[in-house]
Design a protein around this motif. Structure first.
Motif, PDB file in Angstrom:
ATOM      1  N   TYR A   1       0.816  -1.064   0.021  1.00 26.87           N
ATOM      2  CA  TYR A   1      -0.067  -0.100   0.001  1.00 26.87           C
ATOM      3  C   TYR A   1       0.819   1.218   0.110  1.00 26.87           C
ATOM      4  CZ  TYR A   1      -4.233  -2.546   1.100  1.00 26.87           C
ATOM      5  OH  TYR A   1      -5.418  -3.112   1.136  1.00 26.87           O
TER       6      TYR A   1
ATOM      7  N   LYS B   1      -6.847   1.810  -1.828  1.00 27.85           N
ATOM      8  CA  LYS B   1      -8.154   1.252  -1.950  1.00 27.85           C
ATOM      9  C   LYS B   1      -8.298   0.483  -0.426  1.00 27.85           C
ATOM     10  CE  LYS B   1     -11.663  -1.812  -4.258  1.00 27.85           C
ATOM     11  NZ  LYS B   1     -11.820  -2.510  -5.500  1.00 27.85           N
ATOM     12  N   LEU B   2      -8.947   1.020   0.405  1.00 27.48           N
ATOM     13  CA  LEU B   2      -9.286   0.697   1.709  1.00 27.48           C
ATOM     14  C   LEU B   2     -10.460   0.090   2.064  1.00 27.48           C
ATOM     15  CD1 LEU B   2      -7.638   3.694   3.909  1.00 27.48           C
ATOM     16  CD2 LEU B   2      -6.366   1.341   3.468  1.00 27.48           C
ATOM     17  N   VAL B   3     -10.672  -1.172   2.442  1.00 27.71           N
ATOM     18  CA  VAL B   3     -11.995  -1.963   2.499  1.00 27.71           C
ATOM     19  C   VAL B   3     -12.356  -2.161   3.958  1.00 27.71           C
ATOM     20  CG1 VAL B   3     -11.546  -3.075   0.202  1.00 27.71           C
ATOM     21  CG2 VAL B   3     -10.833  -4.024   2.443  1.00 27.71           C
ATOM     22  N   SER B   4     -11.323  -1.977   5.107  1.00 34.57           N
ATOM     23  CA  SER B   4     -11.828  -2.033   6.390  1.00 34.57           C
ATOM     24  C   SER B   4     -10.844  -1.200   7.309  1.00 34.57           C
ATOM     25  CB  SER B   4     -11.623  -3.537   6.867  1.00 34.57           C
ATOM     26  OG  SER B   4     -10.012  -3.918   6.785  1.00 34.57           O
TER      27      SER B   4
ATOM     28  N   ASP C   1      -7.252  -2.564   7.792  1.00 37.56           N
ATOM     29  CA  ASP C   1      -6.511  -2.022   6.670  1.00 37.56           C
ATOM     30  C   ASP C   1      -5.940  -0.923   6.652  1.00 37.56           C
ATOM     31  OD1 ASP C   1      -6.602  -4.836   5.299  1.00 37.56           O
ATOM     32  OD2 ASP C   1      -8.349  -4.138   3.854  1.00 37.56           O
TER      33      ASP C   1
ATOM     34  N   CYS D   1      -5.503   7.375   5.430  1.00 37.55           N
ATOM     35  CA  CYS D   1      -5.798   6.383   6.262  1.00 37.55           C
ATOM     36  C   CYS D   1      -6.452   7.001   7.494  1.00 37.55           C
ATOM     37  CB  CYS D   1      -4.404   5.378   6.830  1.00 37.55           C
ATOM     38  SG  CYS D   1      -3.369   4.816   5.294  1.00 37.55           S
TER      39      CYS D   1
ATOM     40  N   HIS E   1     -15.117   5.734   9.879  1.00 37.57           N
ATOM     41  CA  HIS E   1     -15.597   4.619   9.985  1.00 37.57           C
ATOM     42  C   HIS E   1     -15.586   3.956  11.649  1.00 37.57           C
ATOM     43  CE1 HIS E   1     -14.999   4.602   5.689  1.00 37.57           C
ATOM     44  NE2 HIS E   1     -15.939   3.691   5.663  1.00 37.57           N
TER      45      HIS E   1
END
Length: 475
Positions: free
Chosen positions: A114, A121-124, A127, A147, A154
């Motif tokens: 990354y 592309k962050l999904v969680s 991550d 980040c 979230h």
């Protein structure tokens, strides 16, 4: 020359001095030198092979077809500051493992690729946290910022514990602010989340220290703390006996409000658990029956009021307006100097007692663009500044309230200067206050703001400046 019949001013071909630097032998030596060390400079090649820099450039471009390119950052080639930074992080991780032998079992691993790509592309949240640690480790502020923004947006009751610990480790103030809001306003969901028993001891202490929580009863917080202690015993492989649970919960016992429980709740929970001694139970029962009838034992909370949902923000007042009138001069800047005690806070907004004139409201756009900035004098008289763009809107029937898109982090016992610079001046279309009751300090919920007069050196044109009347904060 022309009398001899020549018609061209250019030199004619002749033998001349033979080239000694662009021979096939020299070209092969240059190529071997570069292939052996691709980070070598042109000057170093010229010195090693005893040829001129110009000849080196000619060989690179014309004979070898090479060109200069930007080197990709390689983590194995670090400067002194980066090596020291890596060593400091490694020492911190070693200390954490020594303090908690089971830490490595809870570590989330990730792909550091990354950190070396232009697209993220962050999904969680996991991550984002892993990538943020790598970004800070390899000094990539743009990736770190992305980040942190992802984690902040979230945060949920299920991951607020890990997000708070992440925010403390990286000193991510906005992430911490968001975590505090989730804990304060969604307390029941936080306490009943399966992940609550996995939070760090310092995070549990933070929750129990909160003055305001959205709880129906203090008993729910006690039950969650006991469940956390049982899970801690399981992780350590030790029996969950009453004495062990009391030892594990020792750091939060002074903040659990046993006196805010009902007698029935205290009887079925803390009194039967064995965590409290008989003398402590007797003292609490007496105070529940007749408040103040017995002195609370040392190490137990004396607060008897129930925790309630916190307000959106707390307010300290600099002055109030006794009336409104047309301005004598145009206004462009709003500011306030202050010192905060006894703890750091988040500045979330401010109030200005100005209004738009009634006849102009329907024909003038009441929205304005402005730049908000907070300057703080930190160690060695150095200034720390943070700024952001804001939009403000004037009304006819109420004062202007500025809400910052993100909070400013203000340190305690430090001189702070909050400013708001509007793009266009406020002129005769507005009404300004007649100021009265200007305070030197004001307190709200245990936080004190000591107000200081602003100086000419800090405000270029004092005639176009007005102080904020209120300041809104959270902690």
């Amino acid at each position: 020359m022309f009398s001899e019949g020549r018609e061209d001013v250019n030199d004619e071909e002749r033998a001349g001095r033979p080239s000694t630097s662009t021979t096939d032998e020299k070209i092969n030596e240059v190529e071997k030198t570069i292939l052996a060390n691709r980070r070598i400079t042109v000057r170093e090649v010229a010195e090693d092979l005893n040829i001129s820099i110009g000849s080196c450039h000619s060989i690179f471009i014309n004979d070898l077809g090479m060109r200069r390119v930007a080197a990709k950052f390689v983590p194995k080639l670090l400067n002194c500051d980066q090596k020291q930074h890596r060593m400091n992080i490694a020492n911190e991780m070693l200390d954490s493992v020594r303090d908690d032998p089971n830490l490595l079992q809870r570590v989330i691993t990730g792909d550091e690729a990354y950190a070396y790509t232009d697209s993220l592309k962050l999904v969680s949240v996991e991550d984002a946290m892993v990538t943020a640690y790598a970004s800070k480790k390899y000094l990539l502020p743009h990736l770190l910022r992305e980040c942190l923004d992802f984690v902040e947006s979230h945060v949920t009751p299920g991951n607020v514990g890990s997000a708070y610990e992440f925010g403390r480790a990286l000193e991510a103030r906005n992430v911490l602010f968001r975590c505090l809001q989730v804990v304060d306003r969604q307390t029941s969901a936080v306490l009943t989340s399966p992940a609550f028993t996995e939070i760090a001891a310092s995070t549990l202490e933070m929750v129990t220290r909160r003055r305001h929580l959205n709880l129906r009863t203090e008993y729910a917080l006690y039950v969650a703390c006991v469940a956390w202690a049982h899970e801690t015993c399981r992780r350590r492989g030790i029996p969950a006996e009453a004495e062990t649970l009391r030892e594990i919960l020792a750091h939060v016992m002074p903040f659990l409000r046993f006196l805010a429980m009902t007698a029935e709740e205290f009887c079925k929970g803390p009194a039967k658990s064995g965590i409290l001694t008989k003398d402590e139970c007797l003292s609490i029962f007496m105070n529940l029956a007749i408040p103040g009838s017995s002195i609370m034992p040392p190490g137990l909370c004396t607060e008897s009021s129930a925790r309630i949902t916190p307000p959106d923000y707390y307010t300290c007042v600099r002055y109030t307006a006794s009336g409104y009138h047309a301005p004598i001069r145009a206004l462009r800047q709003f500011c306030l100097r202050f010192v905060i005690r006894p703890r750091d806070v988040y500045i979330v907004g401010a109030g200005i007692p100005i209004r738009i004139s009634g006849p102009n409201y329907s024909i003038k756009a009441p929205k304005f663009e402005a730049l908000a900035r907070l300057c703080q004098k930190i160690a060695d008289e150095r200034l720390e500044s943070d700024k952001m763009e804001v939009n403000v809107m004037l009304c006819t029937d109420k004062d202007l309230r500025v809400k910052f898109p993100k909070p400013f982090y203000a340190r305690k016992d430090v001189e702070c200067m909050l400013e708001l610079q509007v793009r266009s001046v406020f002129t005769e279309d507005i009404l300004v206050p007649t100021i009265r009751n200007r305070k030197r300090e004001d307190s709200s919920d245990g936080i004190t703001f000591e107000f200081l007069p602003f100086q000419k050196s800090q405000v270029p044109n004092p005639a176009e400046a007005l102080e904020f009347s209120t300041i809104h904060f959270y902690y």
